[in-house]
Motif scaffolding. Structure first.
Motif, short mmCIF file in Angstrom:
data_model
loop_
_atom_site.label_atom_id
_atom_site.label_comp_id
_atom_site.label_asym_id
_atom_site.label_seq_id
_atom_site.Cartn_x
_atom_site.Cartn_y
_atom_site.Cartn_z
N CYS A 204 -17.98 -2.17 -15.21
CA CYS A 204 -19.07 -3.39 -14.97
C CYS A 204 -19.75 -3.50 -16.18
O CYS A 204 -20.66 -4.50 -16.17
CB CYS A 204 -19.98 -2.95 -13.92
SG CYS A 204 -19.36 -2.99 -12.29
N GLU A 205 -19.32 -2.99 -17.33
CA GLU A 205 -20.07 -3.19 -18.62
C GLU A 205 -21.59 -2.72 -18.76
O GLU A 205 -22.33 -3.53 -19.38
CB GLU A 205 -19.83 -4.63 -19.33
CG GLU A 205 -18.30 -4.80 -19.37
CD GLU A 205 -17.85 -6.28 -19.79
OE1 GLU A 205 -19.10 -7.21 -19.90
OE2 GLU A 205 -17.09 -6.75 -20.22
N LYS A 206 -21.94 -1.68 -17.71
CA LYS A 206 -23.28 -1.24 -17.92
C LYS A 206 -23.26 -0.22 -18.75
O LYS A 206 -24.44 0.58 -18.97
CB LYS A 206 -23.63 -0.90 -16.42
CG LYS A 206 -23.45 -2.00 -15.29
CD LYS A 206 -24.41 -3.29 -15.69
CE LYS A 206 -24.28 -4.21 -14.69
NZ LYS A 206 -25.31 -5.47 -14.85
N MET A 207 -22.03 0.27 -19.10
CA MET A 207 -22.14 1.41 -19.98
C MET A 207 -20.99 1.15 -21.33
O MET A 207 -19.95 0.66 -21.03
CB MET A 207 -21.64 2.89 -19.43
CG MET A 207 -21.53 4.00 -20.33
SD MET A 207 -20.89 5.37 -19.35
CE MET A 207 -22.06 5.34 -17.90
N CYS A 208 -21.39 1.26 -22.45
CA CYS A 208 -20.57 0.94 -23.63
C CYS A 208 -19.39 2.03 -23.81
O CYS A 208 -19.38 3.27 -23.17
CB CYS A 208 -21.35 0.70 -24.93
SG CYS A 208 -21.85 2.28 -25.46
N LYS A 209 -18.41 1.67 -24.73
CA LYS A 209 -17.11 2.46 -24.84
C LYS A 209 -17.58 3.99 -25.43
O LYS A 209 -17.16 4.86 -24.95
CB LYS A 209 -16.44 1.86 -25.70
CG LYS A 209 -14.78 2.81 -26.07
CD LYS A 209 -14.01 2.60 -24.83
CE LYS A 209 -12.78 3.15 -24.95
NZ LYS A 209 -12.55 4.20 -25.60
N ALA A 210 -18.71 3.99 -26.44
CA ALA A 210 -19.17 5.19 -27.01
C ALA A 210 -19.54 6.14 -26.03
O ALA A 210 -19.21 7.30 -25.94
CB ALA A 210 -19.91 4.77 -28.07
N GLU A 211 -20.52 5.63 -24.99
CA GLU A 211 -21.08 6.50 -24.10
C GLU A 211 -20.17 6.96 -23.05
O GLU A 211 -20.14 8.02 -22.68
CB GLU A 211 -22.09 5.41 -23.35
CG GLU A 211 -23.51 5.25 -24.36
CD GLU A 211 -24.62 4.15 -23.71
OE1 GLU A 211 -25.44 4.16 -24.01
OE2 GLU A 211 -23.67 3.30 -22.83
N TYR A 212 -19.24 6.01 -22.63
CA TYR A 212 -18.30 6.52 -21.61
C TYR A 212 -17.26 7.59 -22.45
O TYR A 212 -17.07 8.59 -21.66
CB TYR A 212 -17.37 5.17 -21.33
CG TYR A 212 -16.12 5.45 -20.67
CD1 TYR A 212 -16.05 5.95 -19.24
CD2 TYR A 212 -14.94 5.66 -21.09
CE1 TYR A 212 -15.04 5.88 -18.51
CE2 TYR A 212 -13.69 5.86 -20.38
CZ TYR A 212 -13.96 5.97 -19.21
OH TYR A 212 -12.75 6.18 -18.26
N ASP A 213 -17.07 7.32 -23.49
CA ASP A 213 -16.24 8.46 -24.34
C ASP A 213 -17.02 9.87 -24.43
O ASP A 213 -16.05 10.71 -24.18
CB ASP A 213 -15.72 8.08 -25.75
CG ASP A 213 -14.61 6.85 -25.78
OD1 ASP A 213 -14.06 6.78 -24.52
OD2 ASP A 213 -14.54 6.28 -26.73
N VAL A 214 -18.23 9.72 -24.75
CA VAL A 214 -18.96 11.07 -24.73
C VAL A 214 -18.89 11.91 -23.08
O VAL A 214 -18.72 12.88 -23.10
CB VAL A 214 -20.49 10.84 -24.99
CG1 VAL A 214 -21.28 12.18 -24.92
CG2 VAL A 214 -20.33 10.40 -26.48
N LEU A 215 -19.17 10.98 -22.21
CA LEU A 215 -19.16 11.54 -20.98
C LEU A 215 -17.76 12.03 -20.56
O LEU A 215 -17.51 13.07 -19.80
CB LEU A 215 -19.47 10.51 -19.77
CG LEU A 215 -21.09 10.06 -19.89
CD1 LEU A 215 -21.57 8.92 -18.92
CD2 LEU A 215 -21.99 11.43 -19.13
N THR A 216 -16.62 11.48 -20.85
CA THR A 216 -15.34 11.70 -20.43
C THR A 216 -14.99 13.05 -21.45
O THR A 216 -14.46 13.78 -20.60
CB THR A 216 -14.37 10.64 -20.72
OG1 THR A 216 -14.84 9.53 -20.06
CG2 THR A 216 -12.91 11.07 -20.57
N GLY A 217 -15.52 13.08 -22.48
CA GLY A 217 -15.19 14.47 -23.12
C GLY A 217 -15.95 15.65 -22.65
O GLY A 217 -15.32 16.61 -22.53
#
Length: 313
Positions: A204-217
């Motif tokens: 929903c674009e409430k979280m940017c790609k960098a933030e998403y990648d950190v959480l995924t990591g």
């Protein structure tokens, strides 16, 4: 070894009602141990019979008996009630490992307002072998004085990463909780938090790609190194409209502004993960329940299907 005493419903003098609960009087019932008959099952003694509890499954009453396997050389009924019978719940190739035979963890997944808390309360109150682990909502509402849950709902673009970082931390901590009873039923899991809620915020674009990648990591590291245990998933499948109605009924301040579209997006992610199985891996087998039913029908479902819900195949 776990045994159940199956008694036709409400057959006197085996059962009587007290304060709305069913208690079993095991008069004239017993089993032979090394061919020596016993007049009453309680005479076996605590060294042989170390647990006796009762459960009300419609339409029968089951008395759960845990006995040491070396004292079950011969098992029989010595009473005149010929319809009373013992049967073992050892795992078979078709039925799986029955409840209470080994410690298991059951994750109850579902949308906001799907009925997870009600289900967990039911099992906590009605099955002594079950302990529950709720989502740490109180922590999310007060982290050093910050209501992260409220902040995320009010301004998700600013606070979704902060909130989900703390959710992931508390979920990882909760998966390390020491289990004290045969069955641990938990409200959601770290998998549901990532695969449904984090994914939704990112899509929903409430979280940017960098933030998403950190959480995924961090998520990948936790799964790889801590190996959160889940033996079964119960998915409370509920329409977004019903979820919205229940959210309004329970009136949490932080949830007052949740739009139907948000619930619809979460519903689709749950469906894709747990039903369609088109996205993300499943950490455990899934049982899907129709949670749109009225509360009394849900309670009957939990009672009738209790063995299935607490079984690992």
């Amino acid at each position: 070894m776990i045994l159940f005493l199956s008694i036709p419903q409400f057959s006197e003098p085996f059962t009587h009602l007290l304060s709305g609960r069913v208690f079993t009087t095991l008069i004239n019932a017993g089993f032979s141990q090394r061919k020596r008959p016993l007049s009453n099952i309680y005479s076996v003694g605590p060294q042989h019979l170390w647990n006796c509890q009762q459960y009300h499954f419609s339409p029968r009453l089951y008395c759960h008996l845990s006995v040491t396997s070396r004292h079950t050389t011969r098992l029989g009924i010595l009473s005149k009630y010929s319809k009373t019978q013992f049967y073992s719940t050892r795992p078979s190739s078709t039925k799986g490992s029955n409840m209470f035979e080994k410690p298991i963890v059951v994750a109850v997944e579902g949308n906001i307002g799907s009925g997870k808390t009600v289900m967990l309360d039911f099992f906590e109150k009605n099955v002594p072998e079950v302990e529950i682990l709720m989502e740490p909502v109180d922590k999310w509402r007060n982290y050093n004085g910050h209501n992260l849950l409220d902040m995320m709902y009010k301004d998700p673009e600013r606070w979704s990463f902060t909130f989900q970082s703390y959710v992931q931390l508390t979920m990882a901590e909760s998966h390390q909780t020491k289990q004290t009873k045969p069955v641990l039923m938990r409200e959601r899991s770290i998998f549901g938090a990532k695969y449904c809620f984090v994914e939704n915020l990112y899509e929903c674009e409430k979280m940017c790609k960098a933030e998403y990648d950190v959480l995924t990591g961090w998520f990948d590291w936790i799964v790889e190194n801590q190996k959160p245990k889940i033996d079964r998933i119960i998915y409370l499948r509920t329409s977004p409209e019903n979820c919205q109605h229940r959210i309004k009924e329970r009136s949490r301040n932080e949830e007052s502004s949740i739009p139907l579209e948000y619930l619809q997006d979460l519903h689709q992610l749950h469906e894709d993960w747990l039903v369609n199985k088109t996205r993300f891996s499943l950490p455990a087998p899934v049982t899907v329940l129709d949670a749109n039913l009225p509360l009394d029908q849900m309670f009957k479902l939990y009672t009738d299907d209790q063995n299935e819900l607490l079984t690992v195949r």
